[in-house]
Scaffold this motif. Structure first.
Motif, PDB file in Angstrom:
ATOM      1  N   ASP A  51       1.319  -1.183   0.170  1.00  0.00           N
ATOM      2  CA  ASP A  51       0.132   0.164  -0.137  1.00  0.00           C
ATOM      3  C   ASP A  51       0.865   0.955  -0.059  1.00  0.00           C
ATOM      4  OD1 ASP A  51      -2.114  -1.560  -0.197  1.00  0.00           O
ATOM      5  OD2 ASP A  51      -2.915  -0.703   1.388  1.00  0.00           O
TER       6      ASP A  51
ATOM      7  N   ALA B 231       0.368   3.404  -3.570  1.00  0.00           N
ATOM      8  CA  ALA B 231      -1.117   3.845  -3.070  1.00  0.00           C
ATOM      9  C   ALA B 231      -1.293   4.460  -4.162  1.00  0.00           C
ATOM     10  CB  ALA B 231      -1.296   4.220  -1.901  1.00  0.00           C
ATOM     11  N   GLU B 232      -1.135   5.540  -4.445  1.00  0.00           N
ATOM     12  CA  GLU B 232      -1.003   6.548  -6.110  1.00  0.00           C
ATOM     13  C   GLU B 232      -1.321   5.919  -6.663  1.00  0.00           C
ATOM     14  OE1 GLU B 232       1.325  10.076  -7.764  1.00  0.00           O
ATOM     15  OE2 GLU B 232       1.552   9.767  -5.998  1.00  0.00           O
ATOM     16  N   ASP B 233      -0.296   4.843  -7.713  1.00  0.00           N
ATOM     17  CA  ASP B 233      -1.370   4.608  -8.710  1.00  0.00           C
ATOM     18  C   ASP B 233      -2.510   3.590  -8.754  1.00  0.00           C
ATOM     19  OD1 ASP B 233       1.404   5.873  -9.822  1.00  0.00           O
ATOM     20  OD2 ASP B 233       2.155   3.556 -10.134  1.00  0.00           O
TER      21      ASP B 233
ATOM     22  N   ALA C  88      -5.022   4.779  -6.486  1.00  0.00           N
ATOM     23  CA  ALA C  88      -5.757   5.568  -6.138  1.00  0.00           C
ATOM     24  C   ALA C  88      -6.277   6.067  -7.302  1.00  0.00           C
ATOM     25  CB  ALA C  88      -5.695   6.416  -5.164  1.00  0.00           C
ATOM     26  N   LYS C  89      -5.683   5.838  -7.957  1.00  0.00           N
ATOM     27  CA  LYS C  89      -5.465   6.616  -9.491  1.00  0.00           C
ATOM     28  C   LYS C  89      -6.067   5.501 -10.720  1.00  0.00           C
ATOM     29  CE  LYS C  89      -1.946  10.026  -9.609  1.00  0.00           C
ATOM     30  NZ  LYS C  89      -0.234  10.219 -10.239  1.00  0.00           N
TER      31      LYS C  89
ATOM     32  N   ARG D  52       9.773   2.705  -6.375  1.00  0.00           N
ATOM     33  CA  ARG D  52       9.177   3.292  -5.380  1.00  0.00           C
ATOM     34  C   ARG D  52       9.945   3.446  -4.035  1.00  0.00           C
ATOM     35  NH1 ARG D  52       6.545   2.063  -9.539  1.00  0.00           N
ATOM     36  NH2 ARG D  52       4.349   2.676  -9.926  1.00  0.00           N
TER      37      ARG D  52
END
Length: 184
Positions: A95, A99-101, A103-104, A137
């Motif tokens: 996460d 998480a950013e990818d 969420a998008k 990342r």
């Protein structure tokens, strides 16, 4: 397995089933231990603000004879080496990294590589691409990409891995024809 080996080895169906169950338990125990060690290494380098290297390669590239002792040379310089299979995949870490990818809507989960390679064909090559995304990342990771053949199975991954790592501005070394040069 039983149809081929049972009669030859004199096994019963129950013995065969037990052996298969035990084999899968052993594989899972190995995978769990690899991740546990990977988690320890990443926790240590994060605490100490150091860098660990993830070796992107096929399983045989862990062999010093195949990798020309490149991994040992980096370890002697103080860089812990992680295999792709030792990268922790627990929910908390996944996460945090992806998480950013997610969420998008770019990817469905942290193991998804369809954002960079929608039509992949090889399990090991997919693992290399995923491990590159993971390392890109993680603030305390860099990649060492090993391949024995310039035009081999992993050739389609070279550009993908280059762009994944470059977009993150991470350190990266690639030896894509390791047998044709002197890597050290």
């Amino acid at each position: 397995m039983f149809r081929e080996w049972g009669p030859l080895l004199g096994l019963t169906q129950d013995e065969n089933d037990h052996a298969i169950d035990e084999a899968f338990k052993a594989v899972q125990a190995f995978e769990d231990e690899m991740e546990r060690k990977g988690r320890e290494i990443l926790d240590e380098v994060t605490r100490e603000n150091r860098v660990a290297l993830v070796m992107l390669g096929r399983p045989y590239h862990n062999d010093p004879g195949m990798n020309h002792s490149v991994l040992e040379e980096f370890q002697a310089l103080g860089y812990p080496i992680l295999s792709m299979r030792s990268l922790p995949r627990d929910k908390e870490r996944m996460d945090a990294l992806f998480a950013e990818d997610i969420a998008k809507g770019v990817i469905e989960n942290g193991l998804d590589v369809t954002d960079v390679w929608p039509e992949n064909y090889s399990t090991n090559s997919v693992q290399k691409v995923w491990a590159a995304k993971y390392a890109a990342r993680h603030p305390n990771m860099a990649c060492l990409d090993l391949s024995s053949f310039k035009c081999g199975h992993d050739a389609p991954t070279y550009g993908l891995i280059d762009s994944i790592i470059a977009s993150a501005g991470k350190a990266y070394s690639a030896l894509h024809d390791i047998d044709a040069n002197k890597p050290s």
